[in-house]
Enzyme design. Structure first.
Site, short mmCIF file in Angstrom:
data_model
loop_
_atom_site.label_atom_id
_atom_site.label_comp_id
_atom_site.label_asym_id
_atom_site.label_seq_id
_atom_site.Cartn_x
_atom_site.Cartn_y
_atom_site.Cartn_z
N LYS A 203 -2.36 -1.78 7.86
CA LYS A 203 -3.81 -1.62 8.03
C LYS A 203 -4.35 -2.71 8.94
CE LYS A 203 -8.03 -1.01 5.32
NZ LYS A 203 -8.61 -1.00 3.96
N ARG B 159 0.86 -1.18 0.00
CA ARG B 159 0.00 0.00 0.00
C ARG B 159 0.90 1.24 0.00
NH1 ARG B 159 -2.23 -3.42 4.08
NH2 ARG B 159 -4.30 -4.23 3.53
N HIS C 256 -2.21 2.43 -5.85
CA HIS C 256 -2.86 1.21 -5.37
C HIS C 256 -3.13 0.24 -6.53
CE1 HIS C 256 -4.47 -0.58 -1.73
NE2 HIS C 256 -5.47 -1.07 -2.43
N ARG D 88 -0.62 -2.46 -6.65
CA ARG D 88 -0.91 -3.55 -5.71
C ARG D 88 -1.93 -4.52 -6.32
NH1 ARG D 88 -1.25 -4.86 -0.04
NH2 ARG D 88 -3.37 -5.35 0.65
N HIS E 226 -4.82 -9.37 3.79
CA HIS E 226 -6.29 -9.32 3.86
C HIS E 226 -6.78 -10.17 5.03
CE1 HIS E 226 -6.63 -8.32 -0.71
NE2 HIS E 226 -6.33 -7.25 0.02
N TYR F 123 -9.79 -10.75 -7.25
CA TYR F 123 -8.80 -10.86 -8.32
C TYR F 123 -9.07 -12.05 -9.23
CZ TYR F 123 -6.47 -7.44 -5.43
OH TYR F 123 -6.20 -6.32 -4.71
#
Length: 582
Positions: A447, A422, A512, A515, A538, A547
Protein backbone atom coordinates in the site's frame (compact mmCIF):
# COMPACT_ATOMS: atom_id res chain seq x y z
CA UNK A 1 -39.88 12.81 -15.25
CA UNK A 2 -42.29 10.22 -16.68
CA UNK A 3 -42.82 6.98 -14.76
CA UNK A 4 -43.56 3.66 -16.47
CA UNK A 5 -45.65 1.03 -14.70
CA UNK A 6 -46.31 -2.59 -15.53
CA UNK A 7 -47.77 -5.63 -13.85
CA UNK A 8 -45.19 -7.90 -12.22
CA UNK A 9 -45.28 -10.95 -9.96
CA UNK A 10 -42.89 -10.64 -7.03
CA UNK A 11 -42.53 -12.68 -3.81
CA UNK A 12 -45.58 -14.79 -4.60
CA UNK A 13 -47.96 -11.87 -5.24
CA UNK A 14 -48.96 -9.58 -8.10
CA UNK A 15 -47.53 -6.05 -7.84
CA UNK A 16 -47.45 -2.78 -9.77
CA UNK A 17 -43.86 -2.30 -10.90
CA UNK A 18 -42.65 1.33 -11.22
CA UNK A 19 -39.74 1.99 -13.58
CA UNK A 20 -37.81 5.28 -13.90
CA UNK A 21 -34.30 6.67 -14.07
CA UNK A 22 -32.68 7.19 -10.69
CA UNK A 23 -34.13 10.25 -8.92
CA UNK A 24 -33.91 10.85 -5.16
CA UNK A 25 -37.01 13.06 -5.04
CA UNK A 26 -39.20 10.42 -6.72
CA UNK A 27 -37.79 7.72 -4.44
CA UNK A 28 -38.79 9.72 -1.36
CA UNK A 29 -42.31 10.21 -2.74
CA UNK A 30 -42.65 6.49 -3.42
CA UNK A 31 -41.45 5.63 0.07
CA UNK A 32 -44.20 7.91 1.39
CA UNK A 33 -46.88 5.65 -0.12
CA UNK A 34 -45.21 2.46 1.07
CA UNK A 35 -43.35 1.46 -2.12
CA UNK A 36 -40.42 -0.96 -1.88
CA UNK A 37 -37.38 -1.47 -4.12
CA UNK A 38 -36.91 -4.83 -5.86
CA UNK A 39 -33.36 -5.87 -6.76
CA UNK A 40 -34.78 -8.71 -8.85
CA UNK A 41 -36.71 -6.43 -11.20
CA UNK A 42 -34.59 -3.32 -10.53
CA UNK A 43 -37.69 -1.24 -9.95
CA UNK A 44 -39.93 0.05 -7.17
CA UNK A 45 -43.26 -1.70 -6.56
CA UNK A 46 -46.50 -1.36 -4.59
CA UNK A 47 -49.47 -3.65 -3.96
CA UNK A 48 -51.68 -4.44 -6.94
CA UNK A 49 -54.93 -2.76 -5.88
CA UNK A 50 -57.06 0.23 -6.79
CA UNK A 51 -56.16 2.36 -3.76
CA UNK A 52 -52.42 2.05 -4.49
CA UNK A 53 -53.00 2.84 -8.16
CA UNK A 54 -55.01 5.96 -7.27
CA UNK A 55 -52.21 7.18 -4.97
CA UNK A 56 -49.75 6.75 -7.83
CA UNK A 57 -51.96 8.73 -10.20
CA UNK A 58 -52.29 11.58 -7.70
CA UNK A 59 -48.52 11.84 -7.24
CA UNK A 60 -47.61 11.24 -10.90
CA UNK A 61 -50.43 12.21 -13.31
CA UNK A 62 -48.29 11.38 -16.39
CA UNK A 63 -48.01 7.67 -15.69
CA UNK A 64 -47.33 5.50 -18.74
CA UNK A 65 -48.47 1.89 -18.83
CA UNK A 66 -45.95 -0.34 -20.54
CA UNK A 67 -46.94 -2.60 -23.45
CA UNK A 68 -45.36 -6.04 -23.93
CA UNK A 69 -42.05 -6.18 -25.79
CA UNK A 70 -42.28 -8.06 -29.08
CA UNK A 71 -40.76 -11.52 -28.86
CA UNK A 72 -39.99 -11.20 -25.14
CA UNK A 73 -40.23 -14.54 -23.36
CA UNK A 74 -38.68 -13.76 -19.97
CA UNK A 75 -40.31 -15.54 -17.05
CA UNK A 76 -40.64 -12.20 -15.27
CA UNK A 77 -43.00 -10.69 -17.83
CA UNK A 78 -46.73 -10.94 -17.24
CA UNK A 79 -49.56 -9.56 -19.37
CA UNK A 80 -49.09 -5.77 -19.50
CA UNK A 81 -51.11 -3.35 -17.46
CA UNK A 82 -53.85 -2.13 -19.77
CA UNK A 83 -54.69 1.49 -20.47
CA UNK A 84 -57.89 1.62 -18.44
CA UNK A 85 -58.49 0.87 -14.80
CA UNK A 86 -61.01 -1.83 -15.67
CA UNK A 87 -58.49 -3.53 -17.97
CA UNK A 88 -55.90 -3.06 -15.26
CA UNK A 89 -57.62 -5.89 -13.43
CA UNK A 90 -58.42 -3.90 -10.30
CA UNK A 91 -61.55 -5.02 -8.43
CA UNK A 92 -64.62 -2.79 -8.76
CA UNK A 93 -65.93 -1.06 -5.64
CA UNK A 94 -69.20 -3.11 -5.51
CA UNK A 95 -70.55 -6.39 -6.81
CA UNK A 96 -67.09 -7.96 -7.11
CA UNK A 97 -67.66 -11.47 -8.48
CA UNK A 98 -65.43 -14.40 -7.58
CA UNK A 99 -62.43 -14.60 -9.92
CA UNK A 100 -62.42 -17.35 -12.47
CA UNK A 101 -59.46 -19.60 -11.69
CA UNK A 102 -57.54 -21.40 -14.36
CA UNK A 103 -56.69 -24.88 -13.10
CA UNK A 104 -53.60 -25.27 -15.22
CA UNK A 105 -50.87 -27.69 -14.21
CA UNK A 106 -48.21 -26.54 -11.76
CA UNK A 107 -45.49 -27.08 -14.37
CA UNK A 108 -47.30 -24.73 -16.76
CA UNK A 109 -47.74 -22.15 -14.00
CA UNK A 110 -44.04 -22.37 -13.13
CA UNK A 111 -42.99 -22.28 -16.81
CA UNK A 112 -40.76 -25.22 -16.02
CA UNK A 113 -37.75 -25.52 -18.33
CA UNK A 114 -34.96 -28.11 -18.35
CA UNK A 115 -31.51 -26.84 -19.41
CA UNK A 116 -28.38 -28.84 -20.38
CA UNK A 117 -26.76 -30.49 -17.33
CA UNK A 118 -23.68 -28.94 -15.74
CA UNK A 119 -21.17 -31.47 -14.43
CA UNK A 120 -22.89 -33.50 -11.73
CA UNK A 121 -26.03 -31.31 -11.74
CA UNK A 122 -29.28 -31.15 -13.65
CA UNK A 123 -30.20 -27.54 -14.38
CA UNK A 124 -33.77 -26.25 -14.51
CA UNK A 125 -35.56 -22.92 -14.48
CA UNK A 126 -38.91 -21.96 -12.90
CA UNK A 127 -40.85 -18.82 -12.12
CA UNK A 128 -40.76 -17.67 -8.51
CA UNK A 129 -43.56 -19.22 -6.48
CA UNK A 130 -42.81 -18.98 -2.78
CA UNK A 131 -44.44 -22.25 -1.69
CA UNK A 132 -42.52 -24.24 -4.33
CA UNK A 133 -39.23 -22.45 -3.61
CA UNK A 134 -39.56 -23.18 0.13
CA UNK A 135 -40.01 -26.88 -0.60
CA UNK A 136 -37.01 -26.97 -2.96
CA UNK A 137 -34.81 -25.40 -0.25
CA UNK A 138 -35.50 -28.41 1.96
CA UNK A 139 -34.25 -30.94 -0.60
CA UNK A 140 -30.65 -31.94 0.04
CA UNK A 141 -28.70 -31.61 -3.21
CA UNK A 142 -30.74 -28.76 -4.75
CA UNK A 143 -28.99 -25.38 -5.09
CA UNK A 144 -29.86 -21.92 -6.44
CA UNK A 145 -27.39 -20.45 -8.99
CA UNK A 146 -27.65 -16.70 -8.44
CA UNK A 147 -25.68 -15.74 -11.56
CA UNK A 148 -27.81 -17.61 -14.09
CA UNK A 149 -31.03 -17.55 -12.03
CA UNK A 150 -31.47 -21.31 -12.29
CA UNK A 151 -31.76 -24.28 -9.93
CA UNK A 152 -29.16 -27.03 -9.88
CA UNK A 153 -29.96 -30.54 -8.64
CA UNK A 154 -27.56 -33.39 -7.98
CA UNK A 155 -27.96 -36.12 -10.57
CA UNK A 156 -29.13 -38.71 -8.07
CA UNK A 157 -32.27 -40.91 -8.13
CA UNK A 158 -33.49 -39.67 -4.72
CA UNK A 159 -33.05 -36.02 -5.73
CA UNK A 160 -34.89 -36.70 -9.00
CA UNK A 161 -37.79 -38.29 -7.14
CA UNK A 162 -38.05 -35.49 -4.55
CA UNK A 163 -37.89 -32.60 -7.05
CA UNK A 164 -40.34 -34.18 -9.50
CA UNK A 165 -42.78 -34.74 -6.63
CA UNK A 166 -42.58 -31.05 -5.65
CA UNK A 167 -42.95 -29.87 -9.27
CA UNK A 168 -45.81 -32.36 -9.85
CA UNK A 169 -44.21 -33.82 -12.98
CA UNK A 170 -42.96 -37.23 -13.95
CA UNK A 171 -39.86 -38.19 -15.95
CA UNK A 172 -38.77 -34.55 -16.08
CA UNK A 173 -35.10 -35.32 -15.46
CA UNK A 174 -33.30 -37.87 -17.64
CA UNK A 175 -31.62 -40.87 -16.01
CA UNK A 176 -28.06 -39.73 -16.79
CA UNK A 177 -27.03 -39.99 -13.16
CA UNK A 178 -23.28 -40.54 -13.50
CA UNK A 179 -22.29 -39.04 -16.83
CA UNK A 180 -19.03 -37.11 -16.41
CA UNK A 181 -19.12 -34.83 -19.43
CA UNK A 182 -21.84 -33.52 -21.72
CA UNK A 183 -21.07 -33.89 -25.43
CA UNK A 184 -22.02 -31.06 -27.83
CA UNK A 185 -21.59 -32.52 -31.30
CA UNK A 186 -21.28 -29.92 -34.05
CA UNK A 187 -20.72 -27.01 -31.65
CA UNK A 188 -17.67 -24.77 -32.08
CA UNK A 189 -15.91 -21.97 -30.23
CA UNK A 190 -14.87 -19.18 -32.60
CA UNK A 191 -11.73 -17.07 -32.08
CA UNK A 192 -11.64 -13.63 -33.69
CA UNK A 193 -9.27 -10.62 -33.43
CA UNK A 194 -10.10 -7.87 -30.95
CA UNK A 195 -9.83 -4.60 -32.86
CA UNK A 196 -9.59 -2.40 -29.77
CA UNK A 197 -6.51 -4.21 -28.40
CA UNK A 198 -4.50 -6.71 -30.45
CA UNK A 199 -3.19 -8.38 -27.28
CA UNK A 200 -6.65 -9.84 -26.79
CA UNK A 201 -8.82 -12.16 -28.87
CA UNK A 202 -12.59 -12.43 -28.95
CA UNK A 203 -13.95 -15.85 -27.94
CA UNK A 204 -17.51 -16.68 -29.00
CA UNK A 205 -18.95 -19.57 -27.00
CA UNK A 206 -22.25 -21.39 -27.78
CA UNK A 207 -25.09 -20.46 -25.45
CA UNK A 208 -24.85 -23.62 -23.36
CA UNK A 209 -24.63 -23.27 -19.59
CA UNK A 210 -21.95 -25.97 -19.29
CA UNK A 211 -19.68 -24.27 -21.82
CA UNK A 212 -20.29 -20.76 -20.47
CA UNK A 213 -19.48 -21.89 -16.94
CA UNK A 214 -16.29 -23.62 -18.08
CA UNK A 215 -14.92 -20.64 -20.06
CA UNK A 216 -15.14 -18.55 -16.88
CA UNK A 217 -12.64 -20.86 -15.17
CA UNK A 218 -9.87 -20.00 -17.59
CA UNK A 219 -7.34 -17.54 -16.22
CA UNK A 220 -7.53 -13.88 -17.35
CA UNK A 221 -10.97 -14.25 -18.96
CA UNK A 222 -13.35 -11.28 -18.99
CA UNK A 223 -16.63 -10.58 -20.72
CA UNK A 224 -17.19 -7.78 -23.26
CA UNK A 225 -20.79 -6.56 -23.33
CA UNK A 226 -20.40 -4.40 -26.46
CA UNK A 227 -19.07 -7.37 -28.45
CA UNK A 228 -21.20 -10.00 -26.66
CA UNK A 229 -18.21 -12.32 -26.28
CA UNK A 230 -15.45 -13.33 -23.90
CA UNK A 231 -11.97 -11.82 -24.14
CA UNK A 232 -8.75 -13.77 -23.55
CA UNK A 233 -5.06 -12.93 -24.07
CA UNK A 234 -3.99 -13.91 -27.61
CA UNK A 235 -1.20 -16.29 -26.55
CA UNK A 236 -0.41 -19.88 -27.62
CA UNK A 237 -0.81 -21.06 -24.02
CA UNK A 238 -4.37 -19.74 -23.83
CA UNK A 239 -5.32 -21.33 -27.18
CA UNK A 240 -3.92 -24.67 -25.96
CA UNK A 241 -5.86 -24.28 -22.70
CA UNK A 242 -9.09 -23.83 -24.69
CA UNK A 243 -8.39 -27.03 -26.64
CA UNK A 244 -7.70 -29.00 -23.45
CA UNK A 245 -10.74 -27.64 -21.57
CA UNK A 246 -13.29 -28.28 -24.30
CA UNK A 247 -11.94 -31.46 -25.90
CA UNK A 248 -14.02 -33.74 -23.57
CA UNK A 249 -17.18 -31.99 -24.84
CA UNK A 250 -16.10 -32.53 -28.49
CA UNK A 251 -16.33 -28.80 -29.10
CA UNK A 252 -14.20 -27.61 -32.03
CA UNK A 253 -11.95 -24.54 -31.60
CA UNK A 254 -12.42 -22.58 -34.84
CA UNK A 255 -9.80 -19.85 -35.33
CA UNK A 256 -10.46 -16.83 -37.55
CA UNK A 257 -7.34 -15.06 -36.33
CA UNK A 258 -4.87 -13.70 -38.94
CA UNK A 259 -1.42 -15.20 -39.29
CA UNK A 260 0.89 -14.22 -36.41
CA UNK A 261 -1.92 -12.73 -34.28
CA UNK A 262 -1.33 -15.27 -31.50
CA UNK A 263 1.96 -14.39 -29.82
CA UNK A 264 3.48 -15.27 -26.47
CA UNK A 265 4.38 -11.59 -25.98
CA UNK A 266 0.68 -10.82 -25.55
CA UNK A 267 0.71 -11.99 -21.93
CA UNK A 268 -1.32 -9.59 -19.78
CA UNK A 269 -0.08 -8.81 -16.26
CA UNK A 270 -2.41 -8.72 -13.26
CA UNK A 271 -2.52 -4.93 -12.87
CA UNK A 272 -3.29 -4.45 -16.55
CA UNK A 273 -6.11 -6.97 -16.31
CA UNK A 274 -7.52 -5.39 -13.14
CA UNK A 275 -7.50 -1.96 -14.80
CA UNK A 276 -9.23 -3.32 -17.90
CA UNK A 277 -11.89 -5.04 -15.78
CA UNK A 278 -12.45 -1.93 -13.68
CA UNK A 279 -12.79 0.27 -16.74
CA UNK A 280 -15.13 -2.17 -18.49
CA UNK A 281 -17.30 -2.54 -15.37
CA UNK A 282 -17.63 1.20 -14.81
CA UNK A 283 -18.27 2.11 -18.44
CA UNK A 284 -20.95 -0.56 -18.76
CA UNK A 285 -23.11 1.53 -16.39
CA UNK A 286 -22.47 4.89 -18.02
CA UNK A 287 -24.92 6.82 -20.18
CA UNK A 288 -23.46 8.61 -23.18
CA UNK A 289 -23.28 12.12 -21.59
CA UNK A 290 -20.93 10.87 -18.85
CA UNK A 291 -18.40 9.06 -21.07
CA UNK A 292 -16.30 12.13 -21.76
CA UNK A 293 -15.95 13.19 -18.09
CA UNK A 294 -15.31 9.72 -16.69
CA UNK A 295 -12.87 8.79 -19.48
CA UNK A 296 -10.75 11.90 -18.80
CA UNK A 297 -10.94 11.22 -15.08
CA UNK A 298 -9.73 7.61 -15.34
CA UNK A 299 -6.97 8.50 -17.83
CA UNK A 300 -5.56 11.06 -15.37
CA UNK A 301 -5.74 8.60 -12.47
CA UNK A 302 -3.84 6.00 -14.49
CA UNK A 303 -1.32 8.58 -15.70
CA UNK A 304 -0.29 9.40 -12.12
CA UNK A 305 -0.01 5.63 -11.45
CA UNK A 306 -2.65 5.31 -8.76
CA UNK A 307 -3.47 1.78 -7.57
CA UNK A 308 -6.41 -0.13 -9.04
CA UNK A 309 -8.38 0.10 -5.80
CA UNK A 310 -7.89 3.89 -5.63
CA UNK A 311 -8.91 4.27 -9.28
CA UNK A 312 -12.02 2.21 -8.62
CA UNK A 313 -12.97 4.13 -5.45
CA UNK A 314 -12.34 7.61 -6.88
CA UNK A 315 -14.14 6.89 -10.15
CA UNK A 316 -17.17 5.38 -8.41
CA UNK A 317 -17.45 8.43 -6.15
CA UNK A 318 -17.08 10.82 -9.09
CA UNK A 319 -19.65 8.85 -11.07
CA UNK A 320 -22.07 9.06 -8.13
CA UNK A 321 -21.53 12.82 -8.06
CA UNK A 322 -22.29 13.10 -11.80
CA UNK A 323 -25.35 10.88 -11.53
CA UNK A 324 -26.86 12.89 -8.69
CA UNK A 325 -26.36 16.11 -10.70
CA UNK A 326 -27.92 14.46 -13.79
CA UNK A 327 -24.59 14.39 -15.66
CA UNK A 328 -24.09 18.14 -15.80
CA UNK A 329 -20.67 19.50 -16.67
CA UNK A 330 -18.80 19.57 -13.29
CA UNK A 331 -17.37 23.01 -14.16
CA UNK A 332 -20.92 24.40 -14.14
CA UNK A 333 -21.69 23.05 -10.65
CA UNK A 334 -21.21 25.87 -8.14
CA UNK A 335 -19.39 25.70 -4.82
CA UNK A 336 -22.63 26.16 -2.86
CA UNK A 337 -24.31 23.33 -4.78
CA UNK A 338 -21.40 21.03 -3.97
CA UNK A 339 -21.50 21.90 -0.24
CA UNK A 340 -25.26 21.38 -0.18
CA UNK A 341 -24.78 18.04 -1.91
CA UNK A 342 -22.22 16.85 0.67
CA UNK A 343 -24.55 17.94 3.46
CA UNK A 344 -27.38 15.91 1.94
CA UNK A 345 -25.11 12.84 1.84
CA UNK A 346 -24.45 13.18 5.56
CA UNK A 347 -28.18 13.56 6.23
CA UNK A 348 -28.78 10.28 4.39
CA UNK A 349 -26.45 8.51 6.81
CA UNK A 350 -23.31 8.35 4.68
CA UNK A 351 -20.28 7.36 6.76
CA UNK A 352 -17.45 9.83 7.27
CA UNK A 353 -15.07 7.50 5.40
CA UNK A 354 -17.30 7.61 2.31
CA UNK A 355 -17.62 11.37 2.73
CA UNK A 356 -13.85 11.78 2.71
CA UNK A 357 -13.61 9.57 -0.38
CA UNK A 358 -16.13 11.80 -2.17
CA UNK A 359 -14.21 14.96 -1.20
CA UNK A 360 -10.89 13.46 -2.36
CA UNK A 361 -12.42 12.35 -5.66
CA UNK A 362 -13.81 15.83 -6.36
CA UNK A 363 -10.58 17.58 -5.39
CA UNK A 364 -8.63 15.31 -7.71
CA UNK A 365 -10.97 16.12 -10.60
CA UNK A 366 -10.83 19.89 -10.24
CA UNK A 367 -7.11 20.05 -9.41
CA UNK A 368 -5.68 17.35 -11.68
CA UNK A 369 -8.14 16.84 -14.55
CA UNK A 370 -9.50 20.32 -15.17
CA UNK A 371 -6.38 22.19 -13.94
CA UNK A 372 -8.28 25.45 -13.79
CA UNK A 373 -5.78 28.33 -13.16
CA UNK A 374 -6.34 29.89 -9.75
CA UNK A 375 -9.31 27.61 -9.05
CA UNK A 376 -9.51 26.47 -5.44
CA UNK A 377 -12.20 24.24 -4.03
CA UNK A 378 -12.31 24.21 -0.23
CA UNK A 379 -14.79 21.56 0.74
CA UNK A 380 -15.83 20.90 4.36
CA UNK A 381 -14.41 17.65 5.64
CA UNK A 382 -16.93 15.49 7.50
CA UNK A 383 -15.68 14.55 10.97
CA UNK A 384 -14.45 10.98 10.96
CA UNK A 385 -15.71 8.49 13.52
CA UNK A 386 -12.94 7.12 15.73
CA UNK A 387 -13.62 3.40 15.90
CA UNK A 388 -11.33 0.93 17.60
CA UNK A 389 -10.34 -2.09 15.47
CA UNK A 390 -11.33 -5.63 16.46
CA UNK A 391 -8.44 -7.38 18.20
CA UNK A 392 -8.20 -11.06 19.14
CA UNK A 393 -6.41 -12.10 22.31
CA UNK A 394 -3.47 -14.50 22.12
CA UNK A 395 -5.70 -17.32 23.40
CA UNK A 396 -8.31 -16.55 20.74
CA UNK A 397 -5.63 -16.57 18.03
CA UNK A 398 -4.41 -20.01 19.17
CA UNK A 399 -8.00 -21.27 19.19
CA UNK A 400 -8.53 -19.89 15.67
CA UNK A 401 -5.43 -21.58 14.25
CA UNK A 402 -6.30 -24.83 16.01
CA UNK A 403 -9.65 -25.32 14.25
CA UNK A 404 -8.16 -24.98 10.73
CA UNK A 405 -7.29 -28.43 9.36
CA UNK A 406 -6.23 -27.60 5.80
CA UNK A 407 -2.43 -26.94 5.94
CA UNK A 408 -2.59 -24.31 3.20
CA UNK A 409 -5.38 -22.41 4.92
CA UNK A 410 -3.67 -22.63 8.31
CA UNK A 411 -0.41 -21.30 6.84
CA UNK A 412 -2.31 -18.38 5.27
CA UNK A 413 -3.60 -17.27 8.65
CA UNK A 414 -0.35 -18.00 10.51
CA UNK A 415 1.75 -15.88 8.17
CA UNK A 416 -0.86 -13.09 8.21
CA UNK A 417 -0.74 -12.92 12.01
CA UNK A 418 2.95 -13.80 12.46
CA UNK A 419 4.21 -11.04 10.13
CA UNK A 420 1.32 -8.54 10.39
CA UNK A 421 0.48 -8.70 6.67
CA UNK A 422 -2.47 -7.22 4.83
CA UNK A 423 -4.64 -9.70 2.92
CA UNK A 424 -3.38 -8.32 -0.42
CA UNK A 425 0.20 -8.88 0.76
CA UNK A 426 -0.58 -12.48 1.69
CA UNK A 427 -1.98 -13.43 -1.71
CA UNK A 428 0.76 -11.62 -3.66
CA UNK A 429 3.60 -13.17 -1.66
CA UNK A 430 6.19 -14.82 -3.94
CA UNK A 431 8.81 -17.43 -3.06
CA UNK A 432 11.60 -15.02 -3.95
CA UNK A 433 10.31 -12.78 -1.14
CA UNK A 434 10.78 -15.47 1.53
CA UNK A 435 14.36 -15.02 2.76
CA UNK A 436 14.82 -18.24 4.74
CA UNK A 437 18.51 -17.60 5.59
CA UNK A 438 17.76 -14.15 7.05
CA UNK A 439 14.39 -15.10 8.55
CA UNK A 440 12.76 -12.15 6.81
CA UNK A 441 9.97 -11.50 4.31
CA UNK A 442 10.37 -8.86 1.62
CA UNK A 443 7.01 -7.12 1.04
CA UNK A 444 7.06 -5.55 -2.43
CA UNK A 445 4.94 -2.72 -3.79
CA UNK A 446 2.54 -2.70 -0.84
CA UNK A 447 0.00 0.00 0.00
CA UNK A 448 1.38 3.38 -1.03
CA UNK A 449 3.73 1.59 -3.47
CA UNK A 450 6.26 1.00 -0.67
CA UNK A 451 8.58 -1.95 0.00
CA UNK A 452 9.43 -3.09 3.52
CA UNK A 453 11.07 -5.92 5.42
CA UNK A 454 9.19 -7.89 8.08
CA UNK A 455 10.13 -10.86 10.24
CA UNK A 456 9.65 -14.46 9.15
CA UNK A 457 8.34 -16.26 12.26
CA UNK A 458 10.67 -19.10 13.28
CA UNK A 459 7.74 -21.40 14.06
CA UNK A 460 6.48 -21.50 10.47
CA UNK A 461 9.84 -21.95 8.67
CA UNK A 462 9.59 -25.76 8.63
CA UNK A 463 5.90 -25.57 7.72
CA UNK A 464 6.74 -23.31 4.77
CA UNK A 465 9.49 -25.64 3.55
CA UNK A 466 7.20 -28.68 3.84
CA UNK A 467 4.41 -26.76 2.08
CA UNK A 468 6.75 -25.84 -0.78
CA UNK A 469 7.76 -29.48 -1.29
CA UNK A 470 4.15 -30.68 -1.14
CA UNK A 471 2.39 -28.11 -3.32
CA UNK A 472 5.37 -27.27 -5.60
CA UNK A 473 4.09 -23.82 -6.50
CA UNK A 474 6.51 -21.92 -8.73
CA UNK A 475 5.94 -18.17 -8.42
CA UNK A 476 3.35 -17.37 -5.79
CA UNK A 477 3.49 -18.98 -2.36
CA UNK A 478 -0.29 -19.41 -2.34
CA UNK A 479 -1.61 -20.20 -5.80
CA UNK A 480 -5.25 -20.05 -6.80
CA UNK A 481 -7.32 -22.36 -8.97
CA UNK A 482 -4.95 -21.99 -11.93
CA UNK A 483 -1.20 -22.51 -11.86
CA UNK A 484 0.77 -19.27 -11.90
CA UNK A 485 -2.13 -17.19 -10.54
CA UNK A 486 -2.27 -15.88 -6.94
CA UNK A 487 -4.88 -16.99 -4.43
CA UNK A 488 -7.91 -14.71 -4.45
CA UNK A 489 -8.54 -12.24 -1.62
CA UNK A 490 -12.12 -13.46 -1.35
CA UNK A 491 -10.92 -17.04 -0.75
CA UNK A 492 -8.66 -15.92 2.12
CA UNK A 493 -11.55 -14.00 3.66
CA UNK A 494 -13.75 -17.08 3.37
CA UNK A 495 -11.07 -19.20 5.12
CA UNK A 496 -11.06 -16.69 7.98
CA UNK A 497 -14.85 -16.58 8.15
CA UNK A 498 -15.19 -20.37 8.34
CA UNK A 499 -12.43 -20.63 10.96
CA UNK A 500 -14.09 -17.96 13.11
CA UNK A 501 -17.41 -19.77 12.80
CA UNK A 502 -15.86 -23.03 14.03
CA UNK A 503 -14.38 -21.35 17.11
CA UNK A 504 -17.76 -19.99 18.21
CA UNK A 505 -16.25 -16.58 18.97
CA UNK A 506 -18.73 -13.71 18.80
CA UNK A 507 -16.17 -11.09 17.73
CA UNK A 508 -16.65 -9.76 14.20
CA UNK A 509 -13.07 -10.38 13.15
CA UNK A 510 -11.61 -10.41 9.62
CA UNK A 511 -8.23 -11.25 8.12
CA UNK A 512 -7.19 -7.66 8.84
CA UNK A 513 -8.02 -8.28 12.52
CA UNK A 514 -5.01 -10.62 12.62
CA UNK A 515 -2.82 -7.65 11.60
CA UNK A 516 -4.40 -5.53 14.36
CA UNK A 517 -3.82 -8.35 16.85
CA UNK A 518 -0.17 -8.66 15.75
CA UNK A 519 0.49 -4.96 16.41
CA UNK A 520 -1.35 -4.95 19.73
CA UNK A 521 0.50 -8.02 21.02
CA UNK A 522 3.86 -6.51 20.01
CA UNK A 523 2.99 -3.36 21.96
CA UNK A 524 2.00 -5.40 25.01
CA UNK A 525 5.43 -7.09 24.90
CA UNK A 526 7.10 -3.67 25.12
CA UNK A 527 8.13 -3.25 21.46
CA UNK A 528 8.84 0.38 20.61
CA UNK A 529 5.96 1.92 18.67
CA UNK A 530 8.39 3.30 16.05
CA UNK A 531 9.48 -0.23 15.18
CA UNK A 532 5.84 -1.33 14.96
CA UNK A 533 5.18 1.57 12.57
CA UNK A 534 7.99 0.40 10.26
CA UNK A 535 6.90 -3.26 10.37
CA UNK A 536 3.29 -2.37 9.53
CA UNK A 537 4.35 0.08 6.80
CA UNK A 538 2.43 3.07 8.21
CA UNK A 539 3.38 6.44 6.75
CA UNK A 540 2.34 8.30 9.89
CA UNK A 541 2.90 7.41 13.53
CA UNK A 542 -0.67 8.62 14.19
CA UNK A 543 -2.00 5.53 12.44
CA UNK A 544 0.04 3.25 14.70
CA UNK A 545 -0.85 5.03 17.94
CA UNK A 546 -4.40 3.64 17.77
CA UNK A 547 -2.99 0.40 19.20
CA UNK A 548 -2.03 2.21 22.40
CA UNK A 549 -5.78 2.58 23.09
CA UNK A 550 -6.44 -1.16 22.88
CA UNK A 551 -3.32 -2.61 24.49
CA UNK A 552 -4.51 -4.90 27.28
CA UNK A 553 -1.34 -4.49 29.34
CA UNK A 554 -1.60 -0.70 29.25
CA UNK A 555 -5.28 -0.73 30.18
CA UNK A 556 -4.75 -3.26 32.99
CA UNK A 557 -2.10 -1.06 34.65
CA UNK A 558 -4.54 1.83 35.01
CA UNK A 559 -6.72 1.72 38.13
CA UNK A 560 -10.11 3.38 38.10
CA UNK A 561 -10.54 6.23 40.66
CA UNK A 562 -13.64 4.40 41.92
CA UNK A 563 -11.53 1.34 42.74
CA UNK A 564 -8.96 3.57 44.44
CA UNK A 565 -11.38 5.36 46.77
CA UNK A 566 -13.33 2.20 47.61
CA UNK A 567 -10.07 0.39 48.34
CA UNK A 568 -8.98 3.20 50.67
CA UNK A 569 -12.36 3.05 52.43
CA UNK A 570 -12.03 -0.72 52.79
CA UNK A 571 -8.52 -0.38 54.27
CA UNK A 572 -9.73 2.26 56.73
CA UNK A 573 -12.60 0.03 57.89
CA UNK A 574 -10.18 -2.88 58.32
CA UNK A 575 -7.87 -0.74 60.50
CA UNK A 576 -10.80 0.40 62.63
CA UNK A 577 -11.89 -3.21 63.18
CA UNK A 578 -8.36 -4.19 64.29
CA UNK A 579 -8.13 -1.38 66.87
CA UNK A 580 -8.94 -2.51 70.41
CA UNK A 581 -12.38 -1.45 71.55
CA UNK A 582 -12.58 0.81 74.58
Amino acid sequence: MTLIIRKIEHKGAVRIGIFFERNNAIQQQLKGIGATYSKTFQCWYIDYNKAAYQQLKILFPDLQIQQPVAGETSSRDLPPIAQSELQLGLPPLVNNPEPITNKASLAHKLRLELLPPLGKYWVFKIRYVQSVVNQLKLVKGVYWHSTYKVYMANRHPKVKEAVERILEVSNFFPENYLEKEVVFEGKSIVLRPHLENVKWMQVYVPAQLVLLEKIKRISMVRYSKPNACFLLPATPAVVNALVVHFEPHRVVIQSELPQGYVNRRNVVNKKQLDLARTKSHLFSKLPEPAHYFVSNYMDTLMAVNYSVSTIRTYTQQFLQFLRDFEYRDPKDITYKETVRYLASLMERGLSATSGHAMVNALLFYYNQVEQIPGYELKLPRPKKEKKLPTVLTKEECLLLFGVVENPKHKLLLLIGYGAGLRVSEIVNLEWRDILFAEHKIHIRNAKGKKDRMVMLPMRIVRSLEYYKETYQTKKYVFEGQFAGEPYSVRSVQEVMRMALKKTGLEKKATVHSLRHSFATHLLEHGTDIRYIQQILGHSSIKTTTIYTHISASAVNKIISPLDQITEQEYEKKSEDELKPKK
